[in-house]
Structure formats: C-alpha cells, structure tokens
Motif scaffolding. Structure first.
Motif, short mmCIF file in Angstrom:
data_model
loop_
_atom_site.label_atom_id
_atom_site.label_comp_id
_atom_site.label_asym_id
_atom_site.label_seq_id
_atom_site.Cartn_x
_atom_site.Cartn_y
_atom_site.Cartn_z
N ALA A 17 61.00 -33.49 -0.83
CA ALA A 17 60.20 -34.57 -0.27
C ALA A 17 58.91 -34.76 -1.07
O ALA A 17 58.52 -35.90 -1.36
N VAL A 18 58.26 -33.67 -1.45
CA VAL A 18 57.04 -33.78 -2.24
C VAL A 18 57.33 -34.41 -3.59
O VAL A 18 56.57 -35.27 -4.07
N LEU A 19 58.43 -34.03 -4.22
CA LEU A 19 58.78 -34.63 -5.51
C LEU A 19 59.07 -36.12 -5.38
O LEU A 19 58.69 -36.91 -6.25
N LYS A 20 59.74 -36.53 -4.30
CA LYS A 20 60.01 -37.95 -4.09
C LYS A 20 58.72 -38.73 -3.92
O LYS A 20 58.55 -39.82 -4.47
N ASN A 35 56.95 -39.01 -7.30
CA ASN A 35 57.61 -40.02 -8.13
C ASN A 35 57.28 -41.43 -7.66
O ASN A 35 57.10 -42.34 -8.46
N TRP A 36 57.22 -41.61 -6.36
CA TRP A 36 56.89 -42.91 -5.80
C TRP A 36 55.49 -43.32 -6.23
O TRP A 36 55.25 -44.47 -6.60
N LYS A 37 54.55 -42.39 -6.22
CA LYS A 37 53.18 -42.70 -6.64
C LYS A 37 53.12 -43.02 -8.13
O LYS A 37 52.28 -43.82 -8.56
N GLU A 87 58.98 -54.14 -10.10
CA GLU A 87 60.42 -54.12 -9.81
C GLU A 87 60.88 -52.73 -9.39
O GLU A 87 61.70 -52.57 -8.48
N THR A 88 60.32 -51.71 -9.98
CA THR A 88 60.70 -50.34 -9.63
C THR A 88 60.09 -49.96 -8.29
O THR A 88 60.71 -49.25 -7.50
N MET A 133 62.74 -44.91 -0.26
CA MET A 133 61.90 -44.00 0.54
C MET A 133 62.04 -44.31 2.03
O MET A 133 62.08 -43.40 2.85
N GLN A 134 62.11 -45.58 2.37
CA GLN A 134 62.27 -45.95 3.78
C GLN A 134 63.58 -45.42 4.34
O GLN A 134 63.65 -44.99 5.48
#
Length: 81
Positions: A31-34, A37-39, A46-47, A55-56
């Motif tokens: 979860a922390v890695l996701k 990456n999102w940040k 587009e990404t 994420m949702q």
C-alpha cells in the motif's frame, strides 16, 4: 482416529500470529509503494487519471463496521477488553 494436529497449542498460536503479521506487513508495504507511485505520477495528466482509478478500486474501498465485526466473530463470542 481423533488425532490432534498440534500437540502444543501455544506453538500453533504463535505460528499463526507470525503468519498473519507477515501478511499484514507485506500488505502494508504494498500500500505504501502504491501511494508513493501515485504521488510520483500525479503531475502527468493521462497517467494520473488512470492511476487514480486504480487506487480507488484497490486501496480506497470502504468496508462497513458491521462487516468487520461479523468477520471477527465479535457478536458470537464474549470478549473481555
């Protein structure tokens, strides 16, 4: 043939605790890695949209309290807090 699977219940409880703890640690790390990456891709339009949708669907799903309490068996066994 009513054999016990575990001769020492403490060993079984400790092993089960360690397995659950390892799973929880791995899940938290993912979860922390996701989120990291999102940040990182947040500034790319587009990404960002595609990742926000991902994420949702994976991290931000809401679970009602009643479901969690039922899964734990809160209503079926007395718990001393």
């Amino acid at each position: 043939m009513n054999e016990q699977l575990y001769f020492n219940d403490q060993a079984h409880i400790a092993e089960k605790f360690l397995m659950i703890q390892d799973h929880l640690t791995d899940t938290s790390r993912m979860a922390v890695l996701k989120i990291r990456n999102w940040k990182l891709v947040e500034h790319l339009p587009e990404t960002s949209q595609r990742y926000r949708k991902h994420m949702q669907q994976t991290l931000f799903n809401v679970v009602p309290n009643e479901f969690v309490l039922c899964e734990v068996g809160y209503h079926f066994s007395p718990i001393n807090n």
